[in-house]
Write a protein that holds these residues in place. Structure first.
Motif, PDB file in Angstrom:
ATOM      1  N   HIS A 126      75.311  46.715  22.103  1.00 16.54           N
ATOM      2  CA  HIS A 126      74.063  46.455  22.798  1.00 16.54           C
ATOM      3  C   HIS A 126      74.240  46.623  24.313  1.00 16.54           C
ATOM      4  O   HIS A 126      73.442  47.301  24.965  1.00 16.54           O
ATOM      5  N   ASP A 127      75.382  46.026  24.754  1.00 20.39           N
ATOM      6  CA  ASP A 127      75.663  46.135  26.184  1.00 20.39           C
ATOM      7  C   ASP A 127      75.841  47.583  26.606  1.00 20.39           C
ATOM      8  O   ASP A 127      75.308  48.039  27.611  1.00 20.39           O
ATOM      9  N   GLN A 128      76.615  48.330  25.771  1.00 16.52           N
ATOM     10  CA  GLN A 128      76.840  49.755  26.064  1.00 16.52           C
ATOM     11  C   GLN A 128      75.518  50.519  26.134  1.00 16.52           C
ATOM     12  O   GLN A 128      75.281  51.323  27.036  1.00 16.52           O
ATOM     13  N   SER A 129      74.655  50.215  25.185  1.00 13.31           N
ATOM     14  CA  SER A 129      73.382  50.913  25.131  1.00 13.31           C
ATOM     15  C   SER A 129      72.548  50.627  26.368  1.00 13.31           C
ATOM     16  O   SER A 129      71.942  51.524  26.971  1.00 13.31           O
ATOM     17  N   GLU A 130      72.558  49.316  26.778  1.00 17.05           N
ATOM     18  CA  GLU A 130      71.824  48.927  27.977  1.00 17.05           C
ATOM     19  C   GLU A 130      72.325  49.730  29.174  1.00 17.05           C
ATOM     20  O   GLU A 130      71.540  50.317  29.920  1.00 17.05           O
ATOM     21  N   ALA A 131      73.701  49.784  29.221  1.00 16.34           N
ATOM     22  CA  ALA A 131      74.329  50.479  30.350  1.00 16.34           C
ATOM     23  C   ALA A 131      73.924  51.946  30.364  1.00 16.34           C
ATOM     24  O   ALA A 131      73.562  52.506  31.398  1.00 16.34           O
ATOM     25  N   GLN A 132      74.010  52.545  29.185  1.00 14.03           N
ATOM     26  CA  GLN A 132      73.646  53.964  29.082  1.00 14.03           C
ATOM     27  C   GLN A 132      72.220  54.199  29.524  1.00 14.03           C
ATOM     28  O   GLN A 132      71.904  55.168  30.216  1.00 14.03           O
ATOM     29  N   LEU A 133      71.345  53.257  29.079  1.00 15.50           N
ATOM     30  CA  LEU A 133      69.933  53.410  29.417  1.00 15.50           C
ATOM     31  C   LEU A 133      69.719  53.321  30.928  1.00 15.50           C
ATOM     32  O   LEU A 133      68.961  54.098  31.507  1.00 15.50           O
ATOM     33  N   ARG A 134      70.475  52.337  31.440  1.00 15.73           N
ATOM     34  CA  ARG A 134      70.348  52.192  32.897  1.00 15.73           C
ATOM     35  C   ARG A 134      70.821  53.463  33.604  1.00 15.73           C
ATOM     36  O   ARG A 134      70.168  53.954  34.509  1.00 15.73           O
ATOM     37  N   GLU A 135      71.965  54.004  33.141  1.00 11.03           N
ATOM     38  CA  GLU A 135      72.492  55.239  33.724  1.00 11.03           C
ATOM     39  C   GLU A 135      71.471  56.362  33.635  1.00 11.03           C
ATOM     40  O   GLU A 135      71.244  57.106  34.602  1.00 11.03           O
ATOM     41  N   ALA A 136      70.854  56.417  32.455  1.00 11.35           N
ATOM     42  CA  ALA A 136      69.874  57.478  32.245  1.00 11.35           C
ATOM     43  C   ALA A 136      68.668  57.295  33.177  1.00 11.35           C
ATOM     44  O   ALA A 136      68.093  58.269  33.662  1.00 11.35           O
ATOM     45  N   ASP A 137      68.337  55.995  33.427  1.00 10.06           N
ATOM     46  CA  ASP A 137      67.169  55.719  34.279  1.00 10.06           C
ATOM     47  C   ASP A 137      67.460  55.987  35.762  1.00 10.06           C
ATOM     48  O   ASP A 137      66.563  56.373  36.520  1.00 10.06           O
ATOM     49  N   THR A 138      68.768  55.730  36.099  1.00  9.97           N
ATOM     50  CA  THR A 138      69.120  55.913  37.503  1.00  9.97           C
ATOM     51  C   THR A 138      69.026  57.374  37.894  1.00  9.97           C
ATOM     52  O   THR A 138      69.706  58.216  37.293  1.00  9.97           O
ATOM     53  N   PRO A 139      68.206  57.675  38.866  1.00  8.71           N
ATOM     54  CA  PRO A 139      68.104  59.081  39.253  1.00  8.71           C
ATOM     55  C   PRO A 139      69.397  59.547  39.942  1.00  8.71           C
ATOM     56  O   PRO A 139      70.041  58.778  40.665  1.00  8.71           O
ATOM     57  N   ALA A 140      69.821  60.692  39.579  1.00 11.15           N
ATOM     58  CA  ALA A 140      71.082  61.211  40.077  1.00 11.15           C
ATOM     59  C   ALA A 140      71.042  61.480  41.587  1.00 11.15           C
ATOM     60  O   ALA A 140      69.989  61.793  42.121  1.00 11.15           O
TER      61      ALA A 140
END
Ligand code: C2E
Ligand code: CA
Ligand code: CA
Length: 792
Positions: free
Chosen positions: A778-792
């Motif tokens: 769950h934590d990993q998924s949250e992190a991934q989602l956040r990464e995906a949301d963060t604009p590069a």
């Protein structure tokens, strides 16, 4: 030769008939011969009588002439006139001697003897036959028969004239044996002269008969009158034909009897008769031989027919009887042959019915067992191996149920043909044991050769079979055993072939060679069975849970419960090693119940913890067949107060296709309870879409072999892709299992697969580990989602 046998009776009848005919012929011919002989004798007697009369007549002539010469002699007349006794006597003597007269007498006119050749003493006696003189007075000369001193004489009397009659010259021949013999010389008849010297009894005076023949004649004549002699007694004088001639006599009667010996007369006929008799005997002998031969020629074929029918009685129809006769016996033999063919044909039919599978025309179980039994004996004796196979069609029940028994039958027939066509040796046997079960016997092959044959047979079934326009795709599973490795008796071998066949079916490997480890009856298996039971009862089994992750959201809402066995001594035992075994033994029911309870309880615990997880449990074909499965599950769900929607059931395609109708009925019940359904290992079996449509399915699980291969294999990728599309078209959720790497996971996501399960996500884990894994995930998924949301 038995007396009641047909042959002896035929022979007997023939012989008796021949004997009767020969006897009749013999009697008739003998009678003819006898009467002929008698007539001949009669003729001889008549001729003989005339000759005899002629002899008497000529003797009388001779006497008369000689007496006439004396009487005419001048000197003699002078001597008579002068009573010159001496001259008279010597003249009489001389003339008498000239013709061998036996008696010469000169009789005076006073009837007294003047001179007598017998001696001077008779002179002065009265002449014994005055009648003769009187007859001569009347006719000039005369002759008669007279008896002098008991001896008969033929006498003549001639007058001595000077010129008046002065005396009578009497001259005579003795009628004696010599005369009789002389007459016999002329006539071939015996002559006897009879008289009655004593005035009472007939006496033989002279005869030509031998001494021995005189007595009977004498005896038969006793006291018979001359007249009697013609008829009665003489005819009965043994073996003689008789003629009686009464001689003119002056004194006592004299009779001549002419006799012809019948024996002699018959002698030439006797030879004829003997010849005839011999011919008769030969005839009888020949007819006996002929009748025996005929009888034999009639009865020999009958004997052959008898032996032939005895042979048939013993079940030997190998050879027909030779038909060489063109007669009734030939017809009978031909009829026998027809009978033989008829019986043989019917027996073959009966054998076929008893030993042949009617549907396919293949040998049936009885015949197969028989041949296997024999092959085992031969193989053990000669020391060579033997192989046998048991084959079962996959999905046959499905074909039967969907397309009907008629198509099912045609399918079996075609399968039988293909199997037979692919056995190379005439000694190999393919049999149909019943249902969709076939068996193959390779009497001289070892396991390696059997494997090649099995592969060939399976290949022959790969080409789809078309029956009445329907394309039917059948597969088969073959179990192979060999003798003596896997057993030395039929029952063991067949049972083990069956075990191997189920192994092949389960493992989906086409064919399998018997392995003791698969056999529930082997010692190892028996101990495994009790250990498994022990494990279930003592909680040695555990459940691990493997998450299914949502490819779109990475959420984990589903887990699959997988059983684990931690054996106290053997260590960890994989489910693949005991689940198939439990399925075979039926113990899977207990395990399934254990798993269901454990999983449902776990589900309830998670729910209590606030974890919204839905649990899948694996159910095997055998569970589906159980009517109480829905009931059991329902009870457990109630017991742990779990919403039926949280329980998923995974069933493999092949479990459903074993008996689709039954499976559908159970699945419907489960569905009605609210339980969800997932098709496991999809793609490995042969599910038909029409079935899938009829089933209350919610999920398809693409078999892990395709998923694991899709990275390298285009075909696997195509299957995965099309299965996803198919599932979606049918409104089903699609799960890919066996996801082992990130690339596959990513690929599945692009293919819009719903869920993923695999080592890459997580190995199956015990509940507590899963809980911590879930937190991490769950934590990993949250992190991934956040990464995906963060604009590069
Ligand atoms: P399955 O139902 O197809 O279960 C999935 C199997 O794939 C599991 O093996 C799992 O450990 C394995 N697996 C999961 N992800 C991967 C992966 O990424 N790569 C590879 N190579 N394998 C993966 P497991 O647990 O050994 O079970 C084997 C089979 O045993 C199951 O196949 C199932 O058919 C049967 N089974 C397991 N538990 C039960 C049970 O409780 N009841 C019944 N009836 N059968 C069970
Ligand atoms: Ca499964
Ligand atoms: Ca599976």
């Amino acid at each position: 030769m038995r007396i009641h046998s047909l042959r002896s009776r035929i022979a007997l009848v023939f012989v008796l008939l021949m004997l009767a005919v020969q006897a009749a012929a013999f009697v008739v011919i003998s009678t003819v011969i006898a009467s002929n002989a008698h007539r001949n004798v009669e003729d001889q007697l008549s001729v003989g009588e005339r000759v005899f009369q002629e002899v008497l007549h000529s003797n009388a002539g001779k006497l008369t002439q000689a007496a006439g010469v004396v009487a005419a002699d001048f000197g003699f007349r002078a001597a008579v006139a002068s009573h010159d006794q001496t001259t008279v006597t010597s003249a009489l003597q001389n003339h008498g001697d000239r013709i061998n007269a036996d008696v010469v007498m000169l009789v005076g006119l006073d009837g007294k003897l003047i001179a007598d050749s017998r001696g001077p003493t008779h002179a002065g006696e009265s002449f014994a036959f005055p009648g003769l003189i009187r007859k001569a007075e009347r006719s000039g000369d005369a002759s008669t028969i007279g008896v002098i001193n008991g001896r008969p004489y033929q006498l003549v009397a001639v007058p001595v004239k000077a010129p008046l009659v002065i005396a009578w010259v009497t001259m005579g021949f003795a009628i004696d044996d010599a005369l009789a013999r002389e007459t016999r010389g002329l006539t071939s008849l015996d002559v006897s002269f009879l008289g009655k010297p004593d005035g009472k009894h007939w006496t033989v005076l002279a005869t030509s008969l031998e001494h021995t023949a005189r007595q009977p004649l004498q005896a038969s004549l006793a006291a018979a009158a001359p007249a009697d002699l013609h008829a009665g007694p003489l005819d009965r004088v043994d073996d003689y034909g008789t003629r009686v001639v009464l001689l003119a006599s002056d004194s006592e009667p004299v009779v001549a009897i002419l006799q012809r010996s019948l024996k002699e007369a018959m002698a030439p006929y006797h030879r004829l008769q003997t010849t005839l008799f011999i011919l008769t005997l030969i005839g009888v002998a020949v007819s006996i031989g002929g009748s025996v031969f005929t009888a034999r020629s009639v009865t020999r074929p009958i004997g052959a027919l008898t032996r032939f029918s005895q042979r048939i009685g013993q079940g030997d129809y190998s050879e027909p009887i030779a038909v060489s006769h063109r007669d009734e016996i030939g017809e009978l033999a031909a009829a026998f042959n027809q009978m033989r063919e008829g019986i043989a044909e019917r027996e073959t039919r009966i054998m076929d019915l008893a030993y042949q599978d009617r549907l396919t025309g293949l040998p049936n179980r009885a015949l197969f067992n028989d041949r296997l039994q024999q092959a085992i004996v031969v193989a053990l004796r000669l020391g060579h191996p033997l192989s046998a196979m048991m084959m079962d069609l996959d999905r046959f029940k499905y074909v039967n149920d969907t397309l009907g028994h008629h198509i099912g039958d045609l399918l079996l027939d075609e399968v039988g043909k293909r199997l037979r066509a692919n056995l190379l040796r005439a000694s190999d046997t393919v049999a149909r044991l019943g249902g969709d079960e076939f068996a193959i016997l390779l009497p001289t092959d070892n396991v390696d050769a059997a494997k090649i044959v099995a592969a060939r047979l399976l290949k022959s079934l790969e080409t789809p079979i078309v029956v009445e326009g329907q394309v039917v795709d059948v597969g088969a599973s073959i179990g192979i055993v060999s003798c003596p490795d896997n057993g030395r008796d039929m029952h063991t071998l067949l049972r083990r072939a069956d075990v191997a066949m189920y192994t092949a079916k389960r493992a989906n490997t086409g064919f399998a060679i018997y392995d003791e480890r698969d056999d529930q009856h082997s010692a190892e298996r028996l101990s495994l069975m009790s250990e498994l039971r022990h494990a279930v009862e003592h909680d040695e089994l555990t459940l691990h849970y493997q998450p299914k992750v949502d490819l779109a959201t990475r959420a984990v809402k589903y887990v699959e419960a997988l059983v684990r066995w931690e054996h106290p001594t053997r260590g960890f035992i994989a489910p693949d090693q005991f689940i198939p075994f439990a399925e075979q033994t039926g113990y899977i029911k207990s395990i399934s119940r254990w798993v269901a309870e454990k999983a449902i309880r776990q589900c309830a615990q998670w729910h209590a913890l606030g974890l919204d997880l839905k649990v899948s449990i694996n159910v095997s074909a055998r569970d589906l067949m159980q009517a109480e499965l829905p009931e059991t599950l329902d009870a457990l769900l109630r017991k742990y107060e779990v919403d039926p929607g949280s329980l998923w059931i995974e069933i493999t395609e092949s479990a459903i296709m074993d008996d689709p109708n039954h499976a559908i009925a159970t699945l419907d019940q489960l569905h009605q309870l609210g339980i969800r359904l997932s098709i496991d290992d999809f793609g490995t079996g042969y599910s038909s879409l029409s079935y899938l449509k009829r089933m209350p399915v919610h999920e398809l699980k693409i078999d892990r072999s395709f998923v694991m291969g899709m990275a390298d294999d285009k075909d696997d990728e195509t299957i995965v892709r099309s299965t996803i599309n198919l599932g979606h078209n049918m409104g089903l959720k699609v799960v890919a299992e066996g996801v082992e790497d990130a690339a596959t996971l990513a690929h599945l996501k692009t293919l819009r697969c719903d869920l993923a399960q695999g080592y890459h996500v997580s190995r199956p884990l015990p509940p507590d580990k899963l809980e911590s894994w879930l937190v991490t995930w769950h934590d990993q998924s949250e992190a991934q989602l956040r990464e995906a949301d963060t604009p590069a």
